[in-house]
Scaffold this motif. Structure first.
Motif, PDB file in Angstrom:
ATOM      1  N   SER A  13       0.810  -1.210   0.000  1.00  0.00           N
ATOM      2  CA  SER A  13       0.000   0.000   0.000  1.00  0.00           C
ATOM      3  C   SER A  13       0.848   1.266   0.000  1.00  0.00           C
ATOM      4  O   SER A  13       0.374   2.332  -0.411  1.00  0.00           O
ATOM      5  CB  SER A  13      -0.931   0.000   1.217  1.00  0.00           C
ATOM      6  OG  SER A  13      -0.178   0.008   2.416  1.00  0.00           O
ATOM      7  N   ARG A  55      -5.379   6.557  -0.853  1.00  0.00           N
ATOM      8  CA  ARG A  55      -5.452   6.629   0.604  1.00  0.00           C
ATOM      9  C   ARG A  55      -6.770   7.263   1.041  1.00  0.00           C
ATOM     10  O   ARG A  55      -7.387   6.828   2.024  1.00  0.00           O
ATOM     11  CB  ARG A  55      -4.272   7.434   1.145  1.00  0.00           C
ATOM     12  CG  ARG A  55      -2.925   6.763   0.914  1.00  0.00           C
ATOM     13  CD  ARG A  55      -1.790   7.641   1.405  1.00  0.00           C
ATOM     14  NE  ARG A  55      -1.817   7.780   2.851  1.00  0.00           N
ATOM     15  CZ  ARG A  55      -1.186   6.954   3.676  1.00  0.00           C
ATOM     16  NH1 ARG A  55      -0.497   5.936   3.196  1.00  0.00           N
ATOM     17  NH2 ARG A  55      -1.234   7.152   4.974  1.00  0.00           N
ATOM     18  N   TYR A  56      -7.212   8.270   0.319  1.00  0.00           N
ATOM     19  CA  TYR A  56      -8.508   8.886   0.604  1.00  0.00           C
ATOM     20  C   TYR A  56      -9.634   7.878   0.395  1.00  0.00           C
ATOM     21  O   TYR A  56     -10.574   7.794   1.202  1.00  0.00           O
ATOM     22  CB  TYR A  56      -8.708  10.098  -0.304  1.00  0.00           C
ATOM     23  CG  TYR A  56     -10.083  10.710  -0.208  1.00  0.00           C
ATOM     24  CD1 TYR A  56     -10.380  11.637   0.780  1.00  0.00           C
ATOM     25  CD2 TYR A  56     -11.085  10.358  -1.123  1.00  0.00           C
ATOM     26  CE1 TYR A  56     -11.648  12.201   0.868  1.00  0.00           C
ATOM     27  CE2 TYR A  56     -12.342  10.911  -1.040  1.00  0.00           C
ATOM     28  CZ  TYR A  56     -12.625  11.836  -0.042  1.00  0.00           C
ATOM     29  OH  TYR A  56     -13.876  12.385   0.049  1.00  0.00           O
ATOM     30  N   GLY A  57      -9.543   7.097  -0.695  1.00  0.00           N
ATOM     31  CA  GLY A  57     -10.581   6.103  -0.965  1.00  0.00           C
ATOM     32  C   GLY A  57     -10.654   5.032   0.110  1.00  0.00           C
ATOM     33  O   GLY A  57     -11.747   4.593   0.496  1.00  0.00           O
ATOM     34  N   ARG A  58      -9.492   4.598   0.603  1.00  0.00           N
ATOM     35  CA  ARG A  58      -9.488   3.559   1.645  1.00  0.00           C
ATOM     36  C   ARG A  58     -10.080   4.066   2.956  1.00  0.00           C
ATOM     37  O   ARG A  58     -10.775   3.333   3.656  1.00  0.00           O
ATOM     38  CB  ARG A  58      -8.055   3.056   1.884  1.00  0.00           C
ATOM     39  CG  ARG A  58      -7.530   2.147   0.799  1.00  0.00           C
ATOM     40  CD  ARG A  58      -6.308   1.381   1.279  1.00  0.00           C
ATOM     41  NE  ARG A  58      -5.223   2.277   1.678  1.00  0.00           N
ATOM     42  CZ  ARG A  58      -4.275   2.703   0.862  1.00  0.00           C
ATOM     43  NH1 ARG A  58      -4.276   2.331  -0.405  1.00  0.00           N
ATOM     44  NH2 ARG A  58      -3.312   3.496   1.301  1.00  0.00           N
ATOM     45  N   VAL A  59      -9.833   5.330   3.276  1.00  0.00           N
ATOM     46  CA  VAL A  59     -10.281   5.861   4.560  1.00  0.00           C
ATOM     47  C   VAL A  59     -11.747   6.277   4.519  1.00  0.00           C
ATOM     48  O   VAL A  59     -12.524   5.935   5.427  1.00  0.00           O
ATOM     49  CB  VAL A  59      -9.396   7.055   4.974  1.00  0.00           C
ATOM     50  CG1 VAL A  59      -9.934   7.725   6.233  1.00  0.00           C
ATOM     51  CG2 VAL A  59      -7.964   6.589   5.197  1.00  0.00           C
ATOM     52  N   TYR A  60     -12.151   6.981   3.468  1.00  0.00           N
ATOM     53  CA  TYR A  60     -13.483   7.572   3.446  1.00  0.00           C
ATOM     54  C   TYR A  60     -14.486   6.770   2.617  1.00  0.00           C
ATOM     55  O   TYR A  60     -15.679   6.765   2.935  1.00  0.00           O
ATOM     56  CB  TYR A  60     -13.406   9.004   2.912  1.00  0.00           C
ATOM     57  CG  TYR A  60     -12.600   9.919   3.804  1.00  0.00           C
ATOM     58  CD1 TYR A  60     -13.160  10.458   4.958  1.00  0.00           C
ATOM     59  CD2 TYR A  60     -11.279  10.240   3.496  1.00  0.00           C
ATOM     60  CE1 TYR A  60     -12.416  11.297   5.787  1.00  0.00           C
ATOM     61  CE2 TYR A  60     -10.536  11.079   4.316  1.00  0.00           C
ATOM     62  CZ  TYR A  60     -11.113  11.597   5.461  1.00  0.00           C
ATOM     63  OH  TYR A  60     -10.371  12.421   6.274  1.00  0.00           O
ATOM     64  N   LEU A  61     -14.027   6.128   1.553  1.00  0.00           N
ATOM     65  CA  LEU A  61     -14.943   5.360   0.709  1.00  0.00           C
ATOM     66  C   LEU A  61     -14.863   3.869   0.974  1.00  0.00           C
ATOM     67  O   LEU A  61     -15.707   3.112   0.502  1.00  0.00           O
ATOM     68  CB  LEU A  61     -14.636   5.626  -0.776  1.00  0.00           C
ATOM     69  CG  LEU A  61     -14.697   7.089  -1.234  1.00  0.00           C
ATOM     70  CD1 LEU A  61     -14.317   7.189  -2.702  1.00  0.00           C
ATOM     71  CD2 LEU A  61     -16.086   7.673  -0.990  1.00  0.00           C
ATOM     72  N   HIS A  62     -13.805   3.452   1.694  1.00  0.00           N
ATOM     73  CA  HIS A  62     -13.560   2.025   1.964  1.00  0.00           C
ATOM     74  C   HIS A  62     -13.447   1.231   0.662  1.00  0.00           C
ATOM     75  O   HIS A  62     -13.790   0.060   0.606  1.00  0.00           O
ATOM     76  CB  HIS A  62     -14.668   1.430   2.844  1.00  0.00           C
ATOM     77  CG  HIS A  62     -14.861   2.184   4.133  1.00  0.00           C
ATOM     78  ND1 HIS A  62     -13.940   2.124   5.172  1.00  0.00           N
ATOM     79  CD2 HIS A  62     -15.858   3.024   4.544  1.00  0.00           C
ATOM     80  CE1 HIS A  62     -14.373   2.883   6.167  1.00  0.00           C
ATOM     81  NE2 HIS A  62     -15.529   3.442   5.818  1.00  0.00           N
ATOM     82  N   ASN A  63     -12.954   1.909  -0.355  1.00  0.00           N
ATOM     83  CA  ASN A  63     -12.790   1.267  -1.659  1.00  0.00           C
ATOM     84  C   ASN A  63     -11.850   2.123  -2.491  1.00  0.00           C
ATOM     85  O   ASN A  63     -12.100   3.322  -2.689  1.00  0.00           O
ATOM     86  CB  ASN A  63     -14.145   1.134  -2.367  1.00  0.00           C
ATOM     87  CG  ASN A  63     -14.062   0.276  -3.614  1.00  0.00           C
ATOM     88  OD1 ASN A  63     -13.068   0.285  -4.335  1.00  0.00           O
ATOM     89  ND2 ASN A  63     -15.113  -0.475  -3.894  1.00  0.00           N
ATOM     90  N   ASN A  64     -10.774   1.525  -2.970  1.00  0.00           N
ATOM     91  CA  ASN A  64      -9.837   2.258  -3.831  1.00  0.00           C
ATOM     92  C   ASN A  64      -9.578   1.520  -5.145  1.00  0.00           C
ATOM     93  O   ASN A  64      -8.562   1.740  -5.796  1.00  0.00           O
ATOM     94  CB  ASN A  64      -8.520   2.502  -3.106  1.00  0.00           C
ATOM     95  CG  ASN A  64      -7.763   1.209  -2.812  1.00  0.00           C
ATOM     96  OD1 ASN A  64      -8.350   0.131  -2.784  1.00  0.00           O
ATOM     97  ND2 ASN A  64      -6.467   1.311  -2.604  1.00  0.00           N
TER      98      ASN A  64
END
Length: 241
Positions: A13, A55-64
């Motif tokens: 990651s 990193r934004y997707g993993r934290v806020y969208l839980h999907n990257n």
């Protein structure tokens, strides 16, 4: 999840952050980076941008997953443009244009129909795109060797081609293995298939940094320092008695 799988997942990651090294080498040389190598700089900036977006997707969208689709388009686009500028042959440039158009069609179908933008990695688009840039780099290395370029190992274009070969050969094999693992639900080898990506990303970043280091600095190292660091030792004169 076993501890080694979690450990390697954490490294993977962060592996895209390896691009910070060549970017740090390129920034003091921005004015002296030739026109043909500008796409290589944009390529690194694009990688880092998508890395932070992931990193934004993993934290806020839980999907990257969408980042894999976006990264492929940026990577193949900038690298194709780099080789397009480096090799002025009309036939080769026509092949690059047609190849990128086909790649965009595959990438669109991969995101919309085959794997989904937010569901699975774009295996087909990444495989075809990797094959394209690997072919371009091999062809350019062949041209350099046929022309008997002196000190070929020090040429920026050779270092760029080597970095492309290293970074996109291992992930190509890894993508095929991942597709096999996902299809047959073989989870015990997940941590093993990540190792080639980690190693190739680190070595490719090293060659990219060496490539940018071949260009002169915008200013002398002494002038690049802030004023409070611009000092030199001056011996004091002995006062007269």
């Amino acid at each position: 999840m076993p501890w080694w799988d979690s450990f390697l997942y954490g490294i993977v990651s962060e592996a895209e952050a390896f691009a910070l090294v060549p970017l740090a080498v390129a920034l003091p040389r921005l004015r002296n980076i030739p026109y043909a190598f500008r796409p290589s700089l944009y390529y690194i900036i694009g990688l880092l941008s998508v890395w932070y977006l992931g990193r934004y997707g993993r934290v806020y969208l839980h999907n990257n997953i969408f980042c894999f689709h976006l990264t492929s388009i940026l990577e193949i686009g900038f690298l194709s443009q780099a080789f397009y500028r480096l090799i002025p042959q009309p036939a080769f440039r026509r092949i690059v244009q047609i190849g990128y158009i086909i790649f965009l069609c595959i990438a669109f179908a991969d995101a919309m129909f085959w794997h989904g933008l937010m569901k699975e990695t774009n295996i087909y688009a990444r495989t075809f795109g990797n094959l394209l840039v690997i072919t371009y780099s091999l062809y350019y290395i062949l041209l350099l060797t046929e022309e008997a370029v002196p000190d070929i190992e020090k040429r920026p274009e050779f270092l760029l081609s080597i970095s492309v070969l290293i970074f996109y050969s291992a992930p190509l094999v890894m993508a095929i293995i991942v597709l096999y693992v996902q299809r047959y639900n073989i989870d015990q080898f997940d941590f093993v298939i990540q190792i080639p990506f980690i190693l190739s990303a680190g070595v490719a970043a090293m060659f990219q940094a060496l490539m940018f280091a071949r260009f002169p600095l915008d200013r002398s190292p002494r002038q690049a320092l802030p004023e409070w660091l611009r000092w030199r030792w001056r011996p004091r004169s002995i006062p007269a008695k």
